[in-house]
Design a protein around this motif. Structure first.
Motif, PDB file in Angstrom:
ATOM      1  N   VAL A 300       0.872  -1.185   0.000  1.00 12.67           N
ATOM      2  CA  VAL A 300       0.000   0.000   0.000  1.00 12.67           C
ATOM      3  C   VAL A 300       0.904   1.230   0.000  1.00 12.67           C
ATOM      4  O   VAL A 300       1.668   1.456   0.949  1.00 12.67           O
ATOM      5  N   GLU A 301       0.813   2.000  -1.058  1.00 13.58           N
ATOM      6  CA  GLU A 301       1.693   3.154  -1.217  1.00 13.58           C
ATOM      7  C   GLU A 301       1.464   4.188  -0.118  1.00 13.58           C
ATOM      8  O   GLU A 301       0.346   4.422   0.328  1.00 13.58           O
ATOM      9  N   ASN A 302       2.560   4.783   0.332  1.00 13.95           N
ATOM     10  CA  ASN A 302       2.530   5.888   1.294  1.00 13.95           C
ATOM     11  C   ASN A 302       1.935   5.464   2.639  1.00 13.95           C
ATOM     12  O   ASN A 302       1.232   6.226   3.291  1.00 13.95           O
ATOM     13  N   SER A 303       2.231   4.234   3.076  1.00 13.02           N
ATOM     14  CA  SER A 303       1.724   3.754   4.370  1.00 13.02           C
ATOM     15  C   SER A 303       2.851   3.578   5.389  1.00 13.02           C
ATOM     16  O   SER A 303       2.661   2.929   6.410  1.00 13.02           O
ATOM     17  N   GLN A 304       4.007   4.155   5.127  1.00 11.98           N
ATOM     18  CA  GLN A 304       5.149   4.029   6.015  1.00 11.98           C
ATOM     19  C   GLN A 304       4.952   4.866   7.282  1.00 11.98           C
ATOM     20  O   GLN A 304       4.188   5.829   7.298  1.00 11.98           O
ATOM     21  N   THR A 305       5.648   4.473   8.347  1.00 10.02           N
ATOM     22  CA  THR A 305       5.581   5.208   9.612  1.00 10.02           C
ATOM     23  C   THR A 305       6.961   5.281  10.241  1.00 10.02           C
ATOM     24  O   THR A 305       7.810   4.412  10.017  1.00 10.02           O
ATOM     25  N   GLU A 306       7.178   6.307  11.063  1.00 10.12           N
ATOM     26  CA  GLU A 306       8.375   6.383  11.897  1.00 10.12           C
ATOM     27  C   GLU A 306       8.079   7.266  13.096  1.00 10.12           C
ATOM     28  O   GLU A 306       7.270   8.201  13.010  1.00 10.12           O
ATOM     29  N   GLN A 307       8.720   6.961  14.213  1.00 14.44           N
ATOM     30  CA  GLN A 307       8.516   7.752  15.413  1.00 14.44           C
ATOM     31  C   GLN A 307       9.709   7.602  16.343  1.00 14.44           C
ATOM     32  O   GLN A 307      10.383   6.569  16.361  1.00 14.44           O
ATOM     33  N   VAL A 308       9.988   8.667  17.080  1.00 12.49           N
ATOM     34  CA  VAL A 308      11.002   8.656  18.134  1.00 12.49           C
ATOM     35  C   VAL A 308      10.393   9.333  19.355  1.00 12.49           C
ATOM     36  O   VAL A 308       9.483  10.164  19.234  1.00 12.49           O
ATOM     37  N   ASN A 309      10.867   8.973  20.536  1.00 12.22           N
ATOM     38  CA  ASN A 309      10.331   9.564  21.756  1.00 12.22           C
ATOM     39  C   ASN A 309      11.382   9.524  22.843  1.00 12.22           C
ATOM     40  O   ASN A 309      12.318   8.716  22.809  1.00 12.22           O
ATOM     41  N   GLY A 310      11.226  10.399  23.820  1.00 11.49           N
ATOM     42  CA  GLY A 310      12.126  10.434  24.958  1.00 11.49           C
ATOM     43  C   GLY A 310      11.449  11.038  26.163  1.00 11.49           C
ATOM     44  O   GLY A 310      10.458  11.776  26.026  1.00 11.49           O
ATOM     45  N   ARG A 311      11.967  10.745  27.356  1.00  7.92           N
ATOM     46  CA  ARG A 311      11.359  11.240  28.587  1.00  7.92           C
ATOM     47  C   ARG A 311      12.386  11.252  29.711  1.00  7.92           C
ATOM     48  O   ARG A 311      13.348  10.452  29.694  1.00  7.92           O
ATOM     49  N   PHE A 312      12.201  12.131  30.662  1.00 11.10           N
ATOM     50  CA  PHE A 312      13.000  12.103  31.878  1.00 11.10           C
ATOM     51  C   PHE A 312      12.210  12.786  32.979  1.00 11.10           C
ATOM     52  O   PHE A 312      11.294  13.583  32.724  1.00 11.10           O
ATOM     53  N   GLY A 313      12.561  12.481  34.223  1.00 10.92           N
ATOM     54  CA  GLY A 313      11.864  13.086  35.351  1.00 10.92           C
ATOM     55  C   GLY A 313      12.639  12.889  36.632  1.00 10.92           C
ATOM     56  O   GLY A 313      13.580  12.092  36.713  1.00 10.92           O
ATOM     57  N   LEU A 314      12.212  13.621  37.656  1.00 13.54           N
ATOM     58  CA  LEU A 314      12.846  13.559  38.969  1.00 13.54           C
ATOM     59  C   LEU A 314      11.768  13.659  40.030  1.00 13.54           C
ATOM     60  O   LEU A 314      10.861  14.497  39.933  1.00 13.54           O
ATOM     61  N   GLY A 315      11.848  12.805  41.052  1.00 14.24           N
ATOM     62  CA  GLY A 315      10.871  12.810  42.126  1.00 14.24           C
ATOM     63  C   GLY A 315      11.523  12.763  43.486  1.00 14.24           C
ATOM     64  O   GLY A 315      12.631  12.240  43.656  1.00 14.24           O
ATOM     65  N   TYR A 316      10.831  13.334  44.480  1.00 13.58           N
ATOM     66  CA  TYR A 316      11.269  13.309  45.877  1.00 13.58           C
ATOM     67  C   TYR A 316      10.176  12.654  46.704  1.00 13.58           C
ATOM     68  O   TYR A 316       8.985  12.964  46.552  1.00 13.58           O
ATOM     69  N   PHE A 317      10.571  11.746  47.596  1.00 16.70           N
ATOM     70  CA  PHE A 317       9.616  10.937  48.333  1.00 16.70           C
ATOM     71  C   PHE A 317       9.951  10.960  49.821  1.00 16.70           C
ATOM     72  O   PHE A 317      11.115  10.893  50.212  1.00 16.70           O
ATOM     73  N   THR A 318       8.907  11.050  50.642  1.00 16.20           N
ATOM     74  CA  THR A 318       9.045  10.838  52.074  1.00 16.20           C
ATOM     75  C   THR A 318       8.205   9.625  52.428  1.00 16.20           C
ATOM     76  O   THR A 318       7.654   8.962  51.552  1.00 16.20           O
ATOM     77  N   GLY A 319       8.071   9.341  53.694  1.00 15.91           N
ATOM     78  CA  GLY A 319       7.265   8.197  54.084  1.00 15.91           C
ATOM     79  C   GLY A 319       5.802   8.338  53.738  1.00 15.91           C
ATOM     80  O   GLY A 319       5.094   7.340  53.604  1.00 15.91           O
TER      81      GLY A 319
END
Length: 786
Positions: A300-319
């Protein structure tokens, strides 16, 4: 917008200031549950197993020695579940007395069937068996074995779920026949902020390879998540979410890789979380591509796909608290098959030849900035915890015209959708007879589109809601009730004068009538642009009755749900190739009201697992695109009108443990949907579908699965929609799982459509010109660090 920010700032202030006031020691009327998790195969201890105290919605992870501990457990009887991905043990019942320590060890074994854990149904961790809603869950191992490029492709064979598409890159889930603005796509409990509900050629950018699990709520989920979930919701959950109550003390993570034939699929992803008990950071990303997909009739012509993704995060926790910040980006490009043939390309500089062939690609980008905060285990009267979320989502996509002869690329239309969301929820004491949650939610949305398919004017949407969800326990049964009051307001700008779409041009003053004859066209007027606001109340009541030693349960729900019209239904005007229609919005639309019910029978015994559900929804003032009988710019002209609709159907998921090494699985769904006054079927309703599979476990680490996927003929069609033939597909997979104390490796070989069957998906916009994927072989590898 200001209200959202104020509520969020107040919530985060509470998170930062209050925790010390609720520091706990072992309560005098409570006890402790502890134990060790081991692997049945060799008796080794298992690190990172999740142990769930079902009645309290609390979970902990086993440590390096395989030990787990629940402190401050009020006296009483509880069910405890232990699992690590597809390693699981049966539930255990423990009796806790004041000041006592109860030891409950678990031995986990590999199983083709496991209990599903969900947070989406109630906002608190529990099992799908114990909820009032119908929930289906795919965990990270299920996702890895069936790796797909899009969410719609991943879920298409789940009970009650179908796939809407305009090619591989744009697929989106349909739930019980509901699509578009009636099915809400979320990430970690917050709407994704994309435009996949707006058009058939707009996709969901979330990469399945970066997810911990996917939870599907079948039926109305409006109480907790808003009027856009009137037909159901899909919540995609990222790996770091599971650690908010239990931050890791070292490196955890997941790695996925996949290669596929037929459309040259290749992808990989990696996500890691590292903590030291107080701080946690997470980072990851992935990439995936496919070429033009092959069918028994060719590529099927023109049915190609591509994707890239990224993520980062920081958390602080107490009891008893957490606060975190994160950022993620998803960038994708995919072709829209046959869209170039349907686009009318107006005369422009350098393109005087209207026959110049061009292809359409969609370049999309989603960026998310998110803040989370919470208090838990507060022991503050009826209040057990508070959670707050602030999310800013910047969605942009460009529809690019790629001229084949010259190689030039032009932006035909550019969309921008910026959404700010705030949510504050208060969780009640789970040990009380009456438990649940209540809270506030707000959204500010800034939508703009420029170009050939800028069908709606720039619009500001503001929404605000308050909600309550309660469960009341009695001896032998429990009740659920709740409500949501939601307000939506649209403030559009004036429609640009050039949005007449050429009706008065000499080249466009003719169109074909219903018989295909040229008919003089004097031009349609664009719908009036004016502010609209909608306020509606949604509510539900339910009852759950367990029996046969809590191994069976009967669940019944009644709901009345409100949905405000979407921006597109109110203001669109012009040719919309993604929906194969020339759309005329209706600013006079009123809100929809769905009244209905569902009855489910669930079972969770040693031999049988699953549920059967039957549902009926009567929808007053259902909004639909009604054909006018005219053809404009080569597209069927539709006008958004309202009429009463009716949805009735059932879905089934059943697994039978035939012998120690054999499981048999049967699942499927059917829905009948129509406009009541006209007694006419609604468009693109999925046909009856079913799946029959057998799992053979020849050895502890092997799993072999032959599978049949069946769909019936769909001849209940709307307007000029064409019927689709039924089909049966044969699939086969084999997987090998290697388990150690901290690591799991999963190797899978999967072949789909082994007979290279030519078949068409009834809910595809291009089914008449593009069949589905032919024979394919997929090889996947998954690594899990616990």
């Amino acid at each position: 917008m200001k209200t959202i920010l104020r509520v969020t700032l107040l919530a985060f202030s509470i998170v930062l200031i209050v925790p010390a006031a609720f520091a706990q020691e072992q309560a005098p009327d409570s006890g402790r549950i502890e134990g060790t998790i081991t692997l049945e195969e060799d008796g080794s201890v298992l690190h990172g197993a999740r142990v769930l105290l079902i009645e309290l919605g609390r979970s902990v992870l086993s440590d390096l020695e395989g030990r787990y501990t629940f402190d401050n457990v009020p006296a009483g009887a509880y069910q405890v579940l232990a699992a690590r991905e597809h390693l699981q043990a049966n539930r255990a019942t423990v009796e806790v007395t004041a000041g006592a320590v109860v030891t409950q060890d678990f031995t986990l074994a590999f199983s083709a069937v496991h209990e599903e854990v969900t947070v989406t149904a109630t906002g608190r961790e529990t099992t799908a068996f114990d909820t009032f809603n119908s929930v289906q869950v795919m965990d990270s191992v299920d996702i890895a074995k069936n790796m797909a490029g899009t969410l719609g492709e991943l879920l298409q064979n789940e009970p009650g779920v179908a796939k809407r598409s305009f090619g591989p890159g744009s697929s989106r889930p349909i739930i019980r026949g509901f699509d578009n603005d009636r099915v809400l796509i979320m990430q970690d409990g917050v709407r994704s902020g994309d435009l996949s509900s707006q058009s058939g050629d707009h996709g969901v950018s979330i990469d399945p390879g970066g997810l911990q699990r996917v939870e599907i709520l079948r039926g109305p989920a409006t109480l907790l998540y808003g009027s856009n979930a009137i037909g159901g919701a899909v919540n995609t959950i990222t790996p770091q979410q599971q650690f908010y109550d239990n931050p890791p003390d070292e490196l955890r993570g997941q790695v996925n890789a996949d290669l596929g034939s037929t459309h040259d699929q290749a992808g990989g992803s990696a996500n890691f979380q590292y903590g030291n008990g107080r701080f946690m950071t997470w980072f990851g990303g992935g990439a995936r591509r496919t070429g033009e997909y092959g069918t028994p009739e060719g590529a099927v012509e023109n049915s190609q796909t591509e994707q890239v993704n990224g993520r980062f995060g920081l958390g602080y926790f107490t009891g008893s608290s957490h606060i975190s910040a994160s950022y993620q980006i998803e960038d994708g490009l995919y072709g829209i098959p046959f869209a170039g043939d349907l686009h009318g390309h107006h005369e422009e500089e350098g393109h005087d030849d209207h026959d110049d062939e061009f292809l359409i690609e969609l370049d999309q980008r989603r960026q998310v900035v998110r803040l989370d905060g919470g208090l838990h285990d507060l022991d503050a009267g009826l209040i057990d915890g508070v959670k707050a979320v602030f999310s800013y989502i910047d969605w942009n996509h460009k529809e690019i015209e790629n001229f084949v002869d010259t190689g030039e690329r032009e932006i035909g239309t550019e969309f921008s959708n910026k959404t700010t969301i705030g949510r504050l929820e208060v969780q009640q004491d789970p040990t009380s007879r009456l438990t649940g949650q209540f809270g506030l939610w707000g959204m500010h949305r800034d939508y703009k589109a420029e170009g050939e398919e800028a069908l709606s004017p720039p619009t500001i949407q503001d929404a605000f809601a308050s909600f309550v969800y309660e469960e009341l326990a009695f001896d032998g049964f429990s009740l659920q009730f709740g409500g949501r009051l939601e307000y939506n307001k649209y403030k559009p700008e004036e429609r640009p004068e050039e949005e007449g779409h050429g009706h008065e041009d000499d080249d466009h003053d003719l169109r074909l009538d219903a018989d295909g004859e040229d008919d003089e066209h004097h031009g349609e007027e664009a719908p009036e642009v004016r502010d609209r606001s909608f306020t509606g109340l949604s509510g539900s009541v339910g009852v759950r009755v367990p029996f046969n030693d809590d191994r069976w349960a009967l669940v019944a729900n009644l709901s009345s749900s409100h949905r405000a019209p979407s921006l597109e239904e109110l203001y669109n005007f012009g040719p919309h190739v993604g929906n194969l229609a020339f759309e005329i919005g209706n600013p006079d639309l009123e809100h929809e009201r769905s009244n209905g019910g569902e009855v489910s029978l669930r079972l969770n015994t040693g031999k049988l697992h699953g549920q059967a559900s039957f549902f009926y929804y009567d929808i007053q003032d259902f909004i639909f695109g009604a054909p006018t009988g005219e053809i404009v710019d080569g597209l069927t002209e539709i006008e958004y009108l309202q009429g009463d609709g009716r949805f009735i159907g059932s879905d089934l998921s059943l697994s039978f443990h035939a012998s120690p090494r054999w499981w048999v699985h049967l699942s499927g769904g059917v829905v009948d949907a129509k406009l009541k006054d006209a007694d006419e079927p609604l468009p693109r309703i999925p046909p009856l579908s079913a799946r029959l599979a057998v799992d053979w476990l020849p050895a502890n680490r092997w799993q072999i699965r032959p599978e049949l996927v069946f769909a019936s003929e769909q001849d209940k069609t709307f307007g000029e929609e064409t019927p689709s033939d039924g089909y049966t597909l044969l699939n086969l997979s084999a997987s090998y799982t290697l388990v150690t104390a901290k690591v799991m490796h999963i190797f899978t070989l999967r072949a789909t459509n082994l007979t290279d069957k030519l078949y068409r998906n009834h809910t595809s916009f291009i089914k008449d010109v593009a069949p589905e994927l032919g024979r394919r072989v997929l090889v996947t590898y998954a690594l899990r660090l616990f």
